[in-house]
Every structure is written in structure tokens, then in C-alpha cells.
Design an enzyme around this catalytic site. Structure first.
Site, short mmCIF file in Angstrom:
data_model
loop_
_atom_site.label_atom_id
_atom_site.label_comp_id
_atom_site.label_asym_id
_atom_site.label_seq_id
_atom_site.Cartn_x
_atom_site.Cartn_y
_atom_site.Cartn_z
N HIS A 64 53.30 -54.74 59.74
CA HIS A 64 53.07 -55.55 58.60
C HIS A 64 52.33 -56.71 58.87
CE1 HIS A 64 56.39 -58.46 59.92
NE2 HIS A 64 55.90 -58.17 60.92
N HIS A 102 50.32 -55.93 62.50
CA HIS A 102 50.94 -55.95 63.64
C HIS A 102 52.38 -55.12 63.58
CE1 HIS A 102 53.16 -59.40 62.36
NE2 HIS A 102 54.02 -59.02 63.18
N HIS A 107 56.38 -53.52 64.87
CA HIS A 107 57.54 -53.95 65.61
C HIS A 107 58.39 -52.77 65.68
CE1 HIS A 107 57.16 -58.32 65.44
NE2 HIS A 107 56.95 -58.09 63.84
N ASP A 147 60.57 -46.38 57.91
CA ASP A 147 60.22 -45.88 59.22
C ASP A 147 58.82 -45.42 59.41
OD1 ASP A 147 60.64 -45.56 61.88
OD2 ASP A 147 60.99 -43.51 61.60
N HIS A 148 57.94 -45.88 60.46
CA HIS A 148 56.59 -45.50 60.58
C HIS A 148 55.78 -45.83 59.12
CE1 HIS A 148 58.26 -43.70 64.21
NE2 HIS A 148 56.78 -43.84 64.64
N GLU A 192 64.08 -57.95 65.59
CA GLU A 192 62.81 -57.89 65.40
C GLU A 192 62.16 -57.76 66.78
OE1 GLU A 192 59.16 -59.93 62.89
OE2 GLU A 192 60.28 -61.44 64.39
#
Length: 188
Positions: free
Chosen positions: A67, A92, A94, A132-133, A177
Site C-alpha cells: 500500500h 511498500h 507488509h 492477500d497479495h 503490521e
């Protein structure tokens, strides 16, 4: 022998006196008119002499997503100042760890607050499939106008999870996070 009866009589009188002292307290614990239960300490209730117990279940799930922290309500300069390196135009990523906690009565017949298989299926539907992904800002319509902070990711998960669970069962969403940044949301 007469002394034994006097001693027992005093014991019975003491017990009766104690009961009389407890009557006002018992009157304050009037039963709930709908369930007939009398509330007791520690959040349990009594029905026909059997205590109902409350339990918490937490299921942990990890997902990866990227995000960019960028608010459409701020100028580019304000975004850079507020979000720093997290405002990188290319974003970036997470590896998030989410803890979904439910709270409810432990069923007397099944011994469960909720079937974990059902909770796992709801987590798959709410977290894994849509997040996810993914690029949260581009792939998840919710974040088109909402900044994809971890706080807002927690709200997103709560709002979607609460729709799929029985009423009042969802207790908490906790998102790690990073190892040092953790967000908790309880629907408030």
C-alpha cells in the site's frame, strides 16, 4: 448435653442472622425478565443452578499486501510530511499478522464458543481472498477513498467480519503490521 443443644441453637441463629443480612443483596440480583437468569460475578449467569461460562477464541492469520499511505484530502507536500517514507509513490509492503477474537458463551453441549472451522472460513472470506497479495489501494475498492493505514485495515476487517458472524460474537481485531506496530480495534 444441654450445652450441645445450646451451642447448635446459637449456630443456627447465626446462620439465620447471616441469611437475613443477605436477603437485600439477593433482592438486588433480580432475574432478567427475558431469560430468568440471575447475574453473578465474573460475567457468568446462573440458569437452573448451572453457571454459563464466557470464553474467548482467537484465530491468527497472516497475509501479505502492499500500500501507499496517501490521503486524497491532503496536498502532495502534506502527504510527504505526514506519512514520510510510507508515502513512497511506488508503495511498500507488509507481512501482516491478524488476530480475530470472538467472545461468547461456551455451549453446554458442544463445549465451544464457536466452531473454529467456521471462524477459519469467515477469515478466508474476509481477509485472505480480498487482501492477500494485493495492492490495498488499487485492488480493494474500500481503500480508493480511505487511507490504507493499519487502523483502517482493522476497521475494514471488523466491518466485513461482523456481518458474517452471529450478533455480538466478534470481540476484537488485532493487526501486527510489524513486530513493533500493533493496532487493536473493537468496533467502537
Amino acid at each position: 448435653m444441654a450445652g450441645q443443644f445450646e451451642s447448635r441453637g446459637r449456630g443456627l441463629r447465626a446462620a439465620a442472622d447471616l441469611f437475613i443480612l443477605l436477603i437485600p443483596a439477593l433482592r438486588k440480583q433480580s432475574p432478567d425478565p427475558l431469560s430468568g437468569r440471575i447475574s453473578t460475578m465474573a460475567g457468568s449467569s446462573v440458569t437452573d443452578g448451572a453457571a454459563e461460562r464466557l470464553g474467548f477464541i482467537t484465530r491468527v492469520q497472516s497475509f501479505s499486501a502492499c500500500h501507499r499511505l496517501h490521503s486524497i484530502h491532503l496536498s502532495d507536500e502534506e502527504n510527504k510530511r505526514v506519512y514520510g517514507k510510507c508515502n513512497n509513490p511506488n508503495g511498500h509492503g507488509h507481512n501482516y499478522k491478524v488476530e480475530v477474537t470472538v467472545r461468547g458463551k461456551i455451549d453446554a453441549h458442544t463445549g465451544m464458543v464457536m466452531n473454529l472451522t467456521d471462524l477459519k472460513a469467515r477469515i478466508e472470506e474476509v481477509i485472505m481472498i480480498p487482501l492477500d497479495h494485493k495492492n490495498l489501494d488499487k485492488d480493494v475498492p474500500y481503500f480508493a477513498k480511505v487511507v490504507s493505514t493499519t487502523e483502517n485495515v482493522a476497521v475494514y476487517i471488523w466491518d466485513h467480519m461482523v456481518k458474517l458472524l452471529p450478533p455480538s460474537l466478534l470481540y476484537e481485531i488485532k493487526i501486527h503490521e510489524t513486530d513493533k506496530n500493533i493496532v487493536i480495534y473493537r468496533g467502537e
